[in-house]
Scaffold this active site. Sequence first.
Site, short mmCIF file in Angstrom:
data_model
loop_
_atom_site.label_atom_id
_atom_site.label_comp_id
_atom_site.label_asym_id
_atom_site.label_seq_id
_atom_site.Cartn_x
_atom_site.Cartn_y
_atom_site.Cartn_z
N ASP A 401 9.51 -1.58 -3.79
CA ASP A 401 8.50 -2.54 -3.36
C ASP A 401 7.92 -2.17 -1.99
O ASP A 401 8.62 -1.66 -1.12
CB ASP A 401 9.15 -3.93 -3.28
CG ASP A 401 8.19 -5.01 -2.85
OD1 ASP A 401 7.24 -5.29 -3.60
OD2 ASP A 401 8.37 -5.57 -1.75
N GLU A 454 5.42 1.12 -5.59
CA GLU A 454 4.29 0.20 -5.42
C GLU A 454 3.64 0.62 -4.10
O GLU A 454 4.11 0.26 -3.02
CB GLU A 454 4.75 -1.26 -5.35
CG GLU A 454 3.58 -2.22 -5.25
CD GLU A 454 3.87 -3.47 -4.45
OE1 GLU A 454 3.10 -4.43 -4.58
OE2 GLU A 454 4.83 -3.49 -3.67
#
Length: 722
Positions: A401, A454
């Site tokens: 993330d 990401e």
Amino acid sequence: MPAFDSAALDALAAGRYGDPFAILGPHEASGHVVVRTIQPGARGVDLLTSSGEKPITMRCIHEAGIFEGELTRNDTYRLRVDWGGSVQIFDDSYRFPPLLGDLDLHLLGEGRQLKLADCLGAVFMRIDGVAGVRFAIWAPNACRVSVIGDFNAWDGRRHSMRLRHGAGVWELFIPGLAIGSLYKFEILTRDGAILLKADPIARQFEGPPATAAIVGDNAPFSWTDDLWMQRRNAHSDAPLSIYEVHVASWRRHDDGRPFLWRELADTLIPYVTDLGFTHIEFMPIMAHPFGGSWGYQPLSQFAPMPILGTPDEFAFFVDRCHVAGLGVILDWVPAHFPTDAYGLIRFDGTALYEHEDPREGFHQDWNTLIYNFGRNEVRNFLIASALFWLDRYHVDGIRVDAVASMLYRDYSRAEGQWIPNRFGGRENLEAIDFLLELSDAITEYAPGSMLIAEESTAWPGVSAPVDKGGLGFTHKWNMGWMHDTLRYIAQDPINRRYHHDDMTFGLIYAFSERFILPISHDEVVYGKSSLLGKMPGDNWQRFANLRAYLSFMWTQPGKKLLFMGQEFGQANEWNHDLQLAWPEAEAPHHGGVRHLVRDLNRVYCAEPALSCTDFDPSGFRWLIGDDRNQSVFAWLRQTGNSEETILVVANFTPVPRHAYRVGVPSPGHWVEVLNSDAATYGGSDLGNLGGANAETVASHGMAASLSLTLPPLGVLILRKDR
């Protein structure tokens, strides 16, 4: 004479003595052995020797409950403690030698102890035939560290730990302690403060709002997925279609409780396999204190969420996925951590895991702290966590993330709010080194696993191998494609001609990375509305737009990811406090979307041209990319085998197009493999009666062409008849 004075006893009694083994346990003294123990509140303590001699009554040498007794020889012994109403017999923690070996300590210091959960934390083991739990924790700047729990009345004086100098690691073996015991660490800081901290390496936790760790079972799970593990290949060009799930809100009981892992094995797995997805991706399932963070503010990097079941039950779920042919991907958060007092923040009274300077160590956007990637031990902690999930739980990949926030020191910061790197630049060199090290470790120790980024910037080579100058991720989310195409599809069809390039621009860079096309949770929350809610027009047009958009997505280069609820066109945006709108999923138009997604996955997996060239520019060719006035697009997906060529034609207006000519590579009959406007999906059922014959009429650079009926707000997928 003892090697300490009354002041040392006073400090020990007050919980402010940092070297308990210097006083407690057995000590040679003038031909006999003196044993000391601290048992605050005890009425009396006896020594029970292994030789079966008469119990030796220990004398109290300090009013706080410090006792002393003598053995005639260096014999093993147990303590019998009279608590004034109950008697307890147990082995003495302070008679056991240091347990962590020099190699362990050396690897910890270098940041290369990748089996960290077997070294630190709470590990159940046997020492000289005695069962118990070895506790170990990295807290180099603490003055004293104790294990506290339900087994010692949460009294930090009873189980003070031994400092292994040089490594900054404290350890203690507590014999007789059972799996399932609750514990924390009590830390005395240099400024005299007492901190109660959760174990960063704990394998299991209580559910919030409780904050204690649980001594977990480190015995291996009985896996049945050997064949799956042997075959998986992160760099394969095989179909990859991911169903993203927030576990606690996918489905709930009537009383609001989320389904547990064993229940999900019987519900989620068959649901996802029926839809034809190849993988499930879970938003973070690591233990976290605040549900509203969706797991993106984890306090544990080694323990699954307690509200969903035990660690073994999570392993059972993964095993069932693999048996069913489903992969499992976990979101993982090394970019930041929360400021909860019992967590990593100033863990030993100093900025241990984070930076001291908030310009480096504090995320303004999320009010969270940033890991200090420059510390060997911190990098080790994170990399060991990633490997733990891949090894212990057989997960098939991790999605990292917020990578962009890690790569840039000035991420979301104004001038003067950040510190340049040693060369004066904005790149976070320590974070880059960490990501490279992470990639190398996964490649070596978890072969076949995916490492997904990401990452929303134009950083080059995110998914290129490390030895070719890349960051070493196996895949990257294509955030640009997602933003552009969602902006386009939200336009009223009459205005789409002015935004035509939003649908074609992504192909300029589509093959620069190994991309996943994501419609994730972030796009259907916080007022952004659901995917269906973004669609313009009346009710029929909204569903037609949604079907066309999903069909466009499934036929573009790149792997696929769809957030739960969007597979049936949930009307409202996602709410983490509620389950999906399952009654809505059974309504005709919503059911039609679900039927379409099932068929898109079926076609995607059955047609090599739609997956095996996702990262190869030779596998894509625009036929029509400039018909902006009619908002029509057409393209080929192709392999080296002409019989596998796929033609896709999309009409993004509510106007049917008749006799619309599209070039194709060869004459003959072309089968209509899928029509997003089919009646079974809730469409108007306008199409080409299952296929069309290509004529030897040149068009769009092709020797042959088809004259097609294009349905309104519809996408056609065609293949040469075999």
